[in-house]
Design a protein around this motif. Sequence first.
Motif, PDB file in Angstrom:
ATOM      1  N   LYS A   1      10.152  19.514   7.288  1.00  0.00           N
ATOM      2  CA  LYS A   1       8.344  19.506   7.221  1.00  0.00           C
ATOM      3  C   LYS A   1       8.387  19.777   6.318  1.00  0.00           C
ATOM      4  CE  LYS A   1       8.199  19.853  12.616  1.00  0.00           C
ATOM      5  NZ  LYS A   1       7.714  20.790  13.242  1.00  0.00           N
TER       6      LYS A   1
ATOM      7  N   GLY B   1      16.241  16.525   2.526  1.00  0.00           N
ATOM      8  CA  GLY B   1      15.935  15.514   2.881  1.00  0.00           C
ATOM      9  C   GLY B   1      17.335  14.596   2.074  1.00  0.00           C
TER      10      GLY B   1
ATOM     11  N   ASP C   1      14.517   3.259   3.178  1.00  0.00           N
ATOM     12  CA  ASP C   1      12.749   4.044   4.237  1.00  0.00           C
ATOM     13  C   ASP C   1      12.081   3.386   3.580  1.00  0.00           C
ATOM     14  OD1 ASP C   1      14.552   6.570   5.590  1.00  0.00           O
ATOM     15  OD2 ASP C   1      15.072   6.861   2.864  1.00  0.00           O
TER      16      ASP C   1
ATOM     17  N   SER D   1       9.086   2.693  12.192  1.00  0.00           N
ATOM     18  CA  SER D   1       9.714   4.176  12.699  1.00  0.00           C
ATOM     19  C   SER D   1       9.110   5.409  11.273  1.00  0.00           C
ATOM     20  CB  SER D   1      10.852   3.903  13.428  1.00  0.00           C
ATOM     21  OG  SER D   1      11.373   3.379  12.914  1.00  0.00           O
ATOM     22  N   ARG D   2       9.072   4.694  10.407  1.00  0.00           N
ATOM     23  CA  ARG D   2       9.012   5.844   9.419  1.00  0.00           C
ATOM     24  C   ARG D   2       8.112   5.731   8.889  1.00  0.00           C
ATOM     25  NH1 ARG D   2      15.298   4.846   6.768  1.00  0.00           N
ATOM     26  NH2 ARG D   2      16.311   4.907   8.013  1.00  0.00           N
TER      27      ARG D   2
ATOM     28  N   SER E   1       5.452   7.835   9.277  1.00  0.00           N
ATOM     29  CA  SER E   1       4.915   8.872   8.833  1.00  0.00           C
ATOM     30  C   SER E   1       5.478  10.441   8.463  1.00  0.00           C
ATOM     31  CB  SER E   1       3.988   9.086  10.501  1.00  0.00           C
ATOM     32  OG  SER E   1       5.153   9.127  11.371  1.00  0.00           O
ATOM     33  N   THR E   2       6.302   9.602   8.419  1.00  0.00           N
ATOM     34  CA  THR E   2       8.012  10.704   7.674  1.00  0.00           C
ATOM     35  C   THR E   2       7.252  11.893   6.859  1.00  0.00           C
ATOM     36  OG1 THR E   2       9.665   9.134   6.120  1.00  0.00           O
ATOM     37  CG2 THR E   2       9.695   9.279   8.546  1.00  0.00           C
TER      38      THR E   2
ATOM     39  N   GLN F   1       6.229   9.623   3.035  1.00  0.00           N
ATOM     40  CA  GLN F   1       4.172   9.856   2.788  1.00  0.00           C
ATOM     41  C   GLN F   1       4.410  10.663   1.380  1.00  0.00           C
ATOM     42  OE1 GLN F   1       2.589  12.356   5.757  1.00  0.00           O
ATOM     43  NE2 GLN F   1       2.210  10.530   7.158  1.00  0.00           N
TER      44      GLN F   1
END
Length: 291
Positions: free
Chosen positions: A77, A82, A133, A270-271, A273-274, A278
């Motif tokens: 987060k 990552g 992504d 589906s990605r 808001s990752t 962002q």
Amino acid sequence: MTVAKIKSFTHAAEKLGVRQPSVSLVIKDLEDDLQVRLFEKLGHKINLTAAGELLVQDAEDILSKVAGLRERMDELKGLKKGKLAIGGSPSSAASFLPFVVDSFKKQFSWVDTTLRIDRTANLEKRLLDGDLDVAILGRTPKSPLLVGELYQQDDIVAIAAPDHPLAKKSSVPLMRIAREPIIAEEKGSMVRDQLEERFARLGIPLMPKMELSSQIGARDALKNAVAGGLGVGFITRCHVKSDVEAGRLKIVKVPDFKLKRNNYLVVHKSRQSTPMVQAFVKILKREKGRW
């Protein structure tokens, strides 16, 4: 775990802020479920049985793993760890995208960042397959599972060598340019598709003297061919700016020719808001004014 450490139902209940019967009931339900005794009472104290010792060991291991998982999720987060897989069309790769990726890597050096350059159709498939992504495509995505927004727009211009006869004119109709040897990208590229459509409106086929692959390096080859006097080419303005400033090429003004090359920022729904996506989009938009 608290009962095992304190070895007292009463004191464990006080520490947990609940009534002692509630603690006893939870332990009894657990023993009934496992069909073993977890505690044995010796006077005023309670001790773990062999089964209880085993349960505590496994429980501590599980709690440790859960804590570690939470920590890793918090790191993700906070963009501490990552991966980010970025895709780009050859056009974006030849201009702004590598610089944006470099800016992202400098700010988030601990993120495993990769950049793949490919044709728009292939990049769209990789986005749908989850291999990428985020990507910069030459058109809006066809799949409803992908979300795209216009990121950059640039003029497509005609170019010629400075000593070419058309380069010396104040303006040249497209019909006149059509009589010259044309140097163009291969079929399927965004610029080529628009050129063919525009020439078709004039009622003439686009038959290039030289066709170049739309992969990286093709635009340099196109510019070299034009600078060498082999014909007139069509390219986005940003890719020829430095050549024009250096006097190596010249833009031919065509009043009846107004085409634009668009670049779209595309992500899978589906990605969107990752945190990684962002963060990259934020840098991409921040750097936009530089190109």
